[in-house]
Design an enzyme around this catalytic site. Structure first.
Site, short mmCIF file in Angstrom:
data_model
loop_
_atom_site.label_atom_id
_atom_site.label_comp_id
_atom_site.label_asym_id
_atom_site.label_seq_id
_atom_site.Cartn_x
_atom_site.Cartn_y
_atom_site.Cartn_z
N GLU A 14 5.88 -12.72 6.71
CA GLU A 14 5.22 -13.74 7.30
C GLU A 14 5.13 -12.51 8.77
O GLU A 14 4.18 -13.40 9.85
CB GLU A 14 6.50 -14.03 8.41
CG GLU A 14 6.91 -15.06 6.73
CD GLU A 14 6.40 -16.98 7.13
OE1 GLU A 14 5.66 -16.92 8.38
OE2 GLU A 14 6.78 -17.99 6.22
N GLY A 49 11.46 -3.27 5.07
CA GLY A 49 10.01 -4.85 4.83
C GLY A 49 9.96 -5.10 3.87
O GLY A 49 9.56 -6.12 3.16
N HIS A 50 9.70 -4.03 2.70
CA HIS A 50 8.87 -4.07 1.49
C HIS A 50 9.87 -4.64 0.03
O HIS A 50 9.99 -5.00 -0.53
CB HIS A 50 8.44 -3.17 0.87
CG HIS A 50 6.68 -2.58 1.92
ND1 HIS A 50 6.63 -1.42 2.88
CD2 HIS A 50 5.89 -2.72 1.63
CE1 HIS A 50 5.81 -1.44 3.01
NE2 HIS A 50 5.12 -1.84 2.43
N ALA A 65 12.19 -10.00 8.77
CA ALA A 65 12.70 -8.91 9.69
C ALA A 65 13.41 -8.73 11.06
O ALA A 65 11.88 -7.46 11.47
CB ALA A 65 13.59 -7.82 8.73
N MET A 118 0.89 -0.85 -0.08
CA MET A 118 -0.07 -0.22 -0.02
C MET A 118 0.69 1.81 0.12
O MET A 118 0.53 2.67 0.31
CB MET A 118 -0.95 -0.04 1.52
CG MET A 118 -2.14 -0.81 1.35
SD MET A 118 -3.37 -0.88 2.10
CE MET A 118 -2.63 -0.70 3.60
N HIS A 154 9.45 0.50 3.05
CA HIS A 154 9.97 0.28 4.16
C HIS A 154 11.23 -0.43 3.37
O HIS A 154 10.61 -1.12 2.74
CB HIS A 154 9.54 1.05 5.10
CG HIS A 154 8.56 -0.19 5.66
ND1 HIS A 154 8.99 -1.24 5.81
CD2 HIS A 154 7.58 -0.12 5.98
CE1 HIS A 154 8.03 -2.71 6.56
NE2 HIS A 154 6.78 -1.42 5.95
N ASP A 207 2.74 -10.25 9.07
CA ASP A 207 0.96 -10.24 8.48
C ASP A 207 1.15 -11.38 8.53
O ASP A 207 0.23 -12.24 7.67
CB ASP A 207 1.13 -9.83 7.51
CG ASP A 207 1.25 -8.34 8.24
OD1 ASP A 207 0.65 -7.91 9.38
OD2 ASP A 207 2.19 -6.91 7.38
N ARG A 236 5.46 1.23 12.26
CA ARG A 236 5.21 2.23 13.61
C ARG A 236 5.79 1.84 14.94
O ARG A 236 5.60 2.53 16.32
CB ARG A 236 3.71 0.01 14.60
CG ARG A 236 2.56 0.68 13.96
CD ARG A 236 1.60 -0.01 14.32
NE ARG A 236 0.09 -0.01 13.24
CZ ARG A 236 -0.80 -0.91 13.87
NH1 ARG A 236 -0.48 -2.11 14.95
NH2 ARG A 236 -1.75 -0.49 13.10
#
Ligand code: PAF
Length: 289
Positions: free
Chosen positions: A148, A36-37, A176, A30, A34, A150, A187
């Protein structure tokens, strides 16, 4: 990197890539990208010759009390990050192209969508399931990579794509973590330095559970209860949830059966920040926590 905004154009490009025997991987986001993406992109690049990233702030997965309008949309910055990461196509449709007037269809993922994260966000997983299936149909991807972190979203997507015979391979990319074990999350920046320190208890709860299952304990409900007490002793409140579930169905698990996969799932409020984390293990196999 080519930026595409029209679903029909993206679908035509993907069909053409398939005709050229290209293996297509997709990373759905979305935006507000960051690390992670970007790690999902690297994961997809290891398996697929062409990587499509989608950026779409999906209105149907936001509840009425959730702030869809204020969700960050730093498109130029995201596009630069995607390009630098070696993404081949960036698919970023406007909402009216995804849900034109007269649009009605949605996918109900069944009971799994109503528990844990789904309990506090009614309709959320229906919105996720619907947009994921639409994006798979548009991108015609052979492989789709989801984090993973989510875990329930991943389980819902596996269920829906399996039930609907979609045929795309769904891959989970490992969580990660920071050096002290805290799962990376956009967050984390909202945590005060004290709360940031306290937040390490989520990983300590995972390590505790791993240590106990390593000792051969099968009483998952009791282990989860002990891990929740550990969390409570540090943050002074009860986790929103902390329990073992069957990794496929997300039904809470009481006793582990050898050979079966389980997941310890948790959501914890620290100050005003809600953090989630999880850990998967197969009963009888050496742990990787
Ligand atoms: O995880 C997300 O960012 C979203 O839920 C997804 C999978 C892109 C669907 O909108």
């Amino acid at each position: 990197m080519q930026i595409i905004t029209d679903p029909a154009e993206m679908q035509a490009i993907s069909e053409n890539l398939r005709l050229q025997h290209q293996l297509i991987g997709v990373v759905m986001t979305m935006g507000a990208l960051h690390e992670g993406h970007l790690s999902l992109v690297r994961h997809a690049q290891k398996k697929a010759g062409i990587v499509i990233m989608t950026i779409f702030v999906n209105p149907t997965q936001f509840g009425p009390a959730e702030d869809f309008e204020r969700y960050p949309r730093p498109f130029e910055q995201d596009a630069a990050l995607a390009r630098a990461a070696g993404v081949d196509y960036l698919f970023a449709p406007p909402p009216e192209r995804m849900y034109p007037e007269g649009y009605h269809t949605s996918i109900d993922p069944g009971p799994m969508a109503g528990s844990f994260e789904g309990a506090s966000r009614p309709g959320h997983f229906m919105g996720v399931a619907t947009v994921v299936v639409k994006l798979l149909n548009i991108t015609r991807a052979h492989l789709a990579v989801f984090g993973e972190k989510d875990a329930q979203q991943l389980a819902v997507i596996r269920r829906v794509t399996g039930d609907l015979n979609i045929g795309t391979m769904i891959e989970g990319a490992p969580i990660a973590r920071e050096a002290d074990g805290l799962a990376t999350s956009s967050r984390n920046i909202y945590l005060s330095s004290d709360d940031r320190q306290r937040a390490t208890v989520l990983y300590r709860a995972i390590q505790y559970a791993g240590q106990e299952t390593d000792r051969g304990r099968h009483d998952l409900k009791a282990i989860a209860h002990e891990a929740a007490s550990l969390v409570h002793s540090v943050i002074g409140s009860t986790p929103d949830y902390l329990c073992f579930v069957d990794d496929e169905t997300f039904v809470p698990a009481v006793e582990a059966v050898p050979g079966k996969a389980y997941r310890l799932v948790m959501a914890v409020r620290i100050g005003s920040t809600r953090l989630i984390d999880n850990w998967r293990f197969v009963c009888g196999e050496h742990r990787d926590a």
